[in-house]
Every structure is written in C-alpha cells, then in structure tokens.
Design a protein around this motif. Structure first.
Motif, PDB file in Angstrom:
ATOM      1  N   GLY A 157      12.586   9.326  -6.816  1.00  0.00           N
ATOM      2  CA  GLY A 157      13.840   8.520  -7.332  1.00  0.00           C
ATOM      3  C   GLY A 157      13.703   7.173  -6.135  1.00  0.00           C
ATOM      4  N   ALA A 158      13.579   8.034  -4.516  1.00  0.00           N
ATOM      5  CA  ALA A 158      13.160   6.784  -3.240  1.00  0.00           C
ATOM      6  C   ALA A 158      12.088   6.625  -3.356  1.00  0.00           C
ATOM      7  N   MET A 159      10.678   7.180  -4.005  1.00  0.00           N
ATOM      8  CA  MET A 159       9.800   6.126  -4.060  1.00  0.00           C
ATOM      9  C   MET A 159       9.721   5.594  -5.087  1.00  0.00           C
ATOM     10  N   GLY A 160       9.990   5.372  -6.479  1.00  0.00           N
ATOM     11  CA  GLY A 160      10.163   4.027  -6.830  1.00  0.00           C
ATOM     12  C   GLY A 160      11.155   3.266  -6.323  1.00  0.00           C
ATOM     13  N   GLY A 161      12.501   3.571  -5.996  1.00  0.00           N
ATOM     14  CA  GLY A 161      13.170   2.198  -4.876  1.00  0.00           C
ATOM     15  C   GLY A 161      11.934   1.241  -3.843  1.00  0.00           C
ATOM     16  N   ARG A 162      11.536   2.310  -3.027  1.00  0.00           N
ATOM     17  CA  ARG A 162      10.572   1.658  -2.221  1.00  0.00           C
ATOM     18  C   ARG A 162       9.863   0.641  -2.737  1.00  0.00           C
ATOM     19  N   ALA A 163       9.112   1.571  -3.624  1.00  0.00           N
ATOM     20  CA  ALA A 163       8.015   0.345  -5.044  1.00  0.00           C
ATOM     21  C   ALA A 163       8.565  -1.297  -5.318  1.00  0.00           C
ATOM     22  N   ARG A 164       9.782  -1.220  -5.909  1.00  0.00           N
ATOM     23  CA  ARG A 164      10.438  -2.057  -6.538  1.00  0.00           C
ATOM     24  C   ARG A 164      10.814  -2.709  -5.754  1.00  0.00           C
ATOM     25  N   ARG A 165      11.234  -2.719  -4.052  1.00  0.00           N
ATOM     26  CA  ARG A 165      11.590  -3.670  -2.622  1.00  0.00           C
ATOM     27  C   ARG A 165       9.781  -4.307  -3.362  1.00  0.00           C
ATOM     28  N   SER A 166       8.759  -3.159  -2.670  1.00  0.00           N
ATOM     29  CA  SER A 166       7.419  -3.234  -2.266  1.00  0.00           C
ATOM     30  C   SER A 166       6.894  -3.320  -3.030  1.00  0.00           C
ATOM     31  N   PRO A 167       6.420  -4.321  -3.867  1.00  0.00           N
ATOM     32  CA  PRO A 167       5.108  -4.809  -4.637  1.00  0.00           C
ATOM     33  C   PRO A 167       4.089  -3.802  -4.248  1.00  0.00           C
ATOM     34  N   ARG A 168       3.663  -4.487  -3.205  1.00  0.00           N
ATOM     35  CA  ARG A 168       2.784  -3.460  -2.212  1.00  0.00           C
ATOM     36  C   ARG A 168       2.582  -2.412  -2.100  1.00  0.00           C
ATOM     37  N   LEU A 169       3.297  -2.036  -1.919  1.00  0.00           N
ATOM     38  CA  LEU A 169       3.514  -0.687  -1.481  1.00  0.00           C
ATOM     39  C   LEU A 169       3.018  -0.052  -3.308  1.00  0.00           C
ATOM     40  N   LEU A 170       3.253  -0.257  -4.231  1.00  0.00           N
ATOM     41  CA  LEU A 170       2.836   0.830  -5.032  1.00  0.00           C
ATOM     42  C   LEU A 170       2.458   1.842  -5.526  1.00  0.00           C
ATOM     43  N   ALA A 171       1.058   1.046  -5.383  1.00  0.00           N
ATOM     44  CA  ALA A 171      -0.134   2.907  -5.295  1.00  0.00           C
ATOM     45  C   ALA A 171       0.175   3.513  -3.769  1.00  0.00           C
ATOM     46  N   SER A 172       0.588   3.440  -2.854  1.00  0.00           N
ATOM     47  CA  SER A 172       1.173   4.168  -1.771  1.00  0.00           C
ATOM     48  C   SER A 172       2.321   5.041  -2.246  1.00  0.00           C
ATOM     49  N   SER A 173       3.168   4.632  -3.062  1.00  0.00           N
ATOM     50  CA  SER A 173       4.819   4.635  -3.857  1.00  0.00           C
ATOM     51  C   SER A 173       4.448   5.996  -4.388  1.00  0.00           C
ATOM     52  N   VAL A 174       3.413   5.841  -5.409  1.00  0.00           N
ATOM     53  CA  VAL A 174       3.178   6.951  -6.569  1.00  0.00           C
ATOM     54  C   VAL A 174       2.398   7.588  -7.022  1.00  0.00           C
ATOM     55  N   ALA A 175       1.356   7.747  -4.814  1.00  0.00           N
ATOM     56  CA  ALA A 175       0.805   8.996  -4.147  1.00  0.00           C
ATOM     57  C   ALA A 175       2.201   9.544  -3.634  1.00  0.00           C
ATOM     58  N   GLY A 176       3.557   9.636  -2.595  1.00  0.00           N
ATOM     59  CA  GLY A 176       4.329  10.557  -2.114  1.00  0.00           C
ATOM     60  C   GLY A 176       4.964  10.662  -3.368  1.00  0.00           C
ATOM     61  N   ALA A 177       5.279   9.672  -4.406  1.00  0.00           N
ATOM     62  CA  ALA A 177       6.114  10.845  -5.888  1.00  0.00           C
ATOM     63  C   ALA A 177       5.328  11.737  -6.327  1.00  0.00           C
TER      64      ALA A 177
END
Length: 357
Positions: A157-177
């Motif tokens: 949930g936290a990584m999803g919120g981070r990806a929503r606010r910063s789309p450039r961090l999408l790949a890193s957020s998915v990796a963290g999730a």
C-alpha cells in the motif's frame, strides 16, 4: 504555592518575551525558564526523574542551533508538517483510542486499526527518506524488503502511494512491493522453524518456490530501476499521504470484519476455513497457529500444508486489492501478475513431492 509561583514566572516570562520579541522571536529560553521551575518542583517528590528530564532538556538546548539549521535548510515546510502529523498520530491519537474489540461482529479494534495507519505512514516515510538518501534506484527496494518483515500488505500500500505521487519511481516501487513478499516468505519460514520444524519441512518446497519466484520477479524490476536516471529526482515534499493510510486501514477493517464473520459462520468445523479467513489480514500468525497444532499433536505436518497455503493465497488477494487501490492501474498491473505467479508457484510446490519417484 507551586501554582502561584509557576503562574508568576510564566507572567514575567511572557512580559520579557513581549519586550524582546522584535530582537529575538524565539521561545527556547522562555520555555526553558518555565521548565526549570517545574523540574525544581518535581525534584522534591521524584528527584531521579527530575534529573533525567533536566539532562534531556539540557541536551535539547545544546542541540538547538544544529536543529534549527537542519529544519531551516534541509527539511521543507511540508516535511515538517508531516513529521508533526506523524508525532500527533503516534503520541496523541494512538494512546487515546480504546484497545478493545467492537462489533460487528466483535472484530474491530480501533487501537489495532490505528496501528495500521501508523505503520503505512512509517513505511511510506521510510521510503521517502531512503529516496532522499540513497536515490530511487536503491532506496525503495531496500525499504520494501525491510517493510515486508513487518507487513507486506502495508508495504505494498505504501509503495503504491509512492508510485502514484512519483510516476518516475514506478519500477522501484514495484520492486519494493514484490520484495516485501520475499521478506514475507522468509519470515514465515522463520516462524514455522521456531514453532514446528516438522511443519516447515512439509512446507519447504512450496515456500521455496514462492520465494524464488518473488525474488526473480522483483529482480527484473530492480534491474529496470537501476537503469533509470532517477537518483536526482525531485520529491514533492510529502513523506506520506494520510488519505492513503486511512483508506488502507479502512480496507483492513473490512477484511477483519469479514474474517470474523467467516469464523463465526463456520466455527471450529474447519481449520482450513479459519486459516483462510485469518489470511485476509495476516499470514504469519496463521502459520504460527497451525504449526502450534502440529507441535501439540492435534494435526500432522502434512495436514498443515493446505491451511497455511490457504492463508497465503487469501492474503495474496488482499495484497492485490491494496495494490490497485493505493497505486492505481499502472502500479497494480505490474505488481498483481507477480503476486499471482508467487501464489501459483506455492501451489505448484505442493505437487512437486508427488512427482518424485
């Protein structure tokens, strides 16, 4: 006498502050003066406590200049507000909430639900700090793995919120999730090993298949993130989203109520149903409970496989829901296939021993 003395000191301090406010708008000295009176009064009854608090006040006074520079030049106003909001949520709201269960149907604990809110805020803030210190390429995967040791669902949930606010961090957020799922498998293995080595042995292949699949899937997005130039990304100044944390806690509350309804409906008639219902919220407690039944001789180690994996699969559905609600379609469309592959790998691992000669 103490109240009169304290009121008099506060009055004189306020007068002195008013006369000198144009030259020195700070309040540190004035607050320290009032605290000195209160600490002196406390020393009469609790000298040891007063001495400790006095030392803490002295440390804060000595560190005020570095703290002022840090807040003024390093932190943004939004970050300061988020820090204060987190402090209020943790130190003010949490102690005030009742720590008891309410209907329906005897499943909702406000204290526990608010801990979920704090957990999501903390994981999101940790990811924000990691991005600032280590860059997006390394920070979010590390935080995702560490957060999975606490709660993989909250981390997603936290990584999803981070990806929503910063789309450039999408790949890193998915990796963290997805790395949080790796941590979940590792922690579940440790729980089983501590509770029932026999149950761990029976679940070794399914857990190994699930963990390896999650690691490979996360590695693919980690490699993709490492190739992106996102170390110098400018954050929007918010460490977390309170709205996302509250929404996620609402989801958890609904799942807890659903779990209790299922348990109340089926009662003690089946460990499988109860394990699956508990998996809506958590898998580690379910694994520990089932493994404890193995240790007590109530069920065999082989019979423990299906209930534990049922909780794992149901919890996967919870993660998928959290991924879509918190991160939206771009985040969910990358995380959900990995979660499905991990669940299928765990299922396939249950049939592997049957294929051996």
């Amino acid at each position: 006498m103490l109240a009169t003395l304290t009121a008099g000191v506060m009055l004189l301090t306020a007068l002195a502050y008013w006369r000198a406010s144009r030259d020195d708008p700070g309040l540190t000295t004035e607050i320290a003066l009032v605290l000195t009176v209160l600490l002196g009064a406390l020393a009469v009854e609790r000298p040891a406590l007063a001495a400790g608090l006095a030392a803490a006040v002295a440390v804060l006074l000595a560190a005020r200049s570095p703290l002022h520079r840090f807040i003024g030049s390093v932190l943004t106003p939004d970050e300061v507000r988020d820090a204060l909001l987190f402090a209020v949520a943790t130190l003010v709201v949490l102690p005030l909430l009742p720590d008891r269960v309410f209907a329906p149907p005897g499943a909702i604990n406000p204290h526990t639900i608010w801990i979920v809110v704090i957990l999501v805020m903390a994981i999101s803030a940790a990811g924000y700090i990691a991005v600032r210190l280590l860059g997006g390429r390394y920070g979010l995967p590390l935080v995702g793995f560490a957060g999975g040791l606490v709660s993989s669902t909250a981390t997603i949930g936290a990584m999803g919120g981070r990806a929503r606010r910063s789309p450039r961090l999408l790949a890193s957020s998915v990796a963290g999730a997805v790395l949080s799922t790796v941590a979940t498998v590792i922690l579940m293995s440790a729980v089983l090993a501590a509770t029932s080595p026999a149950a761990l042995l029976a679940l070794a292949i399914p857990l190994a298949c699930a963990g390896l699949t999650a690691a490979v899937y996360a590695a693919a997005f980690t490699v993709r993130a490492l190739k992106q130039d996102i170390d110098s990304i400018e954050e929007n100044g918010r460490a977390f989203s309170l709205r996302t944390a509250l929404l996620f806690a609402l989801i958890v509350a609904i799942m807890m109520a659903t779990s209790a309804l299922l348990t109340d409906r089926f009662g003690e008639t089946g460990i499988l149903v109860m394990a699956a219902a508990a998996g809506l919220v958590d898998t580690h407690a379910t694994a520990a409970s089932v493994a404890a039944l193995v240790t007590a001789g109530k069920i065999s180690a082989t019979d423990a496989v299906l209930p534990v994996l049922a909780a794992f699969w149901v919890n996967t559905a919870s993660k998928m829901t959290a991924a879509y609600i918190a991160g939206g379609l771009p985040f969910a469309s990358r995380v959900i296939p990995g979660l499905i592959l991990v669940a299928l790998a765990a299922w396939a691992g249950t049939f592997f021993p049957q294929l051996l000669p």
